[in-house]
Design a protein around this motif. Structure first.
Motif, PDB file in Angstrom:
ATOM      1  N   LEU A   1       0.874  -1.287   0.000  1.00  0.00           N
ATOM      2  CA  LEU A   1      -0.059   0.043  -0.021  1.00  0.00           C
ATOM      3  C   LEU A   1       1.039   1.101  -0.127  1.00  0.00           C
ATOM      4  O   LEU A   1       2.058   1.247   0.759  1.00  0.00           O
ATOM      5  N   SER A   2       0.535   2.329  -0.592  1.00  0.00           N
ATOM      6  CA  SER A   2       0.875   3.546  -0.614  1.00  0.00           C
ATOM      7  C   SER A   2       0.985   4.164   0.985  1.00  0.00           C
ATOM      8  O   SER A   2       0.023   3.731   1.764  1.00  0.00           O
ATOM      9  N   ARG A   3       1.616   5.423   1.275  1.00  0.00           N
ATOM     10  CA  ARG A   3       1.528   5.772   2.595  1.00  0.00           C
ATOM     11  C   ARG A   3      -0.046   6.434   2.835  1.00  0.00           C
ATOM     12  O   ARG A   3      -0.478   6.247   3.570  1.00  0.00           O
ATOM     13  N   SER A   4      -0.255   7.152   1.756  1.00  0.00           N
ATOM     14  CA  SER A   4      -1.854   7.364   1.965  1.00  0.00           C
ATOM     15  C   SER A   4      -2.813   6.407   2.212  1.00  0.00           C
ATOM     16  O   SER A   4      -3.631   6.694   2.992  1.00  0.00           O
ATOM     17  N   GLN A   5      -2.684   5.454   1.577  1.00  0.00           N
ATOM     18  CA  GLN A   5      -3.537   4.301   1.844  1.00  0.00           C
ATOM     19  C   GLN A   5      -3.369   3.722   3.130  1.00  0.00           C
ATOM     20  O   GLN A   5      -4.289   3.657   3.859  1.00  0.00           O
TER      21      GLN A   5
END
Length: 124
Positions: free
Chosen positions: A108-112
């Motif tokens: 997952l990305s940081r925002s996710q």
């Protein structure tokens, strides 16, 4: 070099093996046969006289149908600055309950991840 006393970790490991073995209704002979040692060796493990190697720990866990973390003492007995952080213990629990989860979270990305964390906190 000869040891004059048992290390607290060896004592704790031995006590935990004994507790789990008895809870499973096994004798020292049963466990010894299952892991390929003599019952005297199991006695020495349980008393902390002899250290349990990693490979033997795994064989013992297989026979006792236990997880190594059930036998190893809590990390607080072998304190390390990282282990004192609350999130570290939580991550350990998550990993042991679902070892596939953390590798999936890495995707997952940081925002996710941030969104997921906020959702988890909302339901906690």
């Amino acid at each position: 070099m000869r040891r004059t006393s048992q290390h607290p970790v060896d004592l704790a490991v031995g006590q935990n093996i004994r507790l789990i073995r008895k809870a499973r209704g096994l004798t020292q002979e049963n466990l010894a046969d299952g892991v390929g040692v003599t019952f005297q060796q199991v006695q020495k493990y349980e008393k902390g006289t002899n250290r349990v190697s990693c490979s033997m720990l795994i064989r013992i866990c297989e026979q006792l149908e236990a997880h190594p973390m059930d036998i190893l003492p809590p990390l607080s007995s072998v304190a390390h600055p990282l282990t004192e952080l609350p999130w570290y213990r939580d991550a350990q629990i998550v990993h042991h309950n679902n070892p596939r989860l953390l590798p999936e979270l890495k995707r997952l990305s940081r925002s996710q991840l941030h969104t997921l964390l906020m959702a988890a906190r909302a339901f906690a």
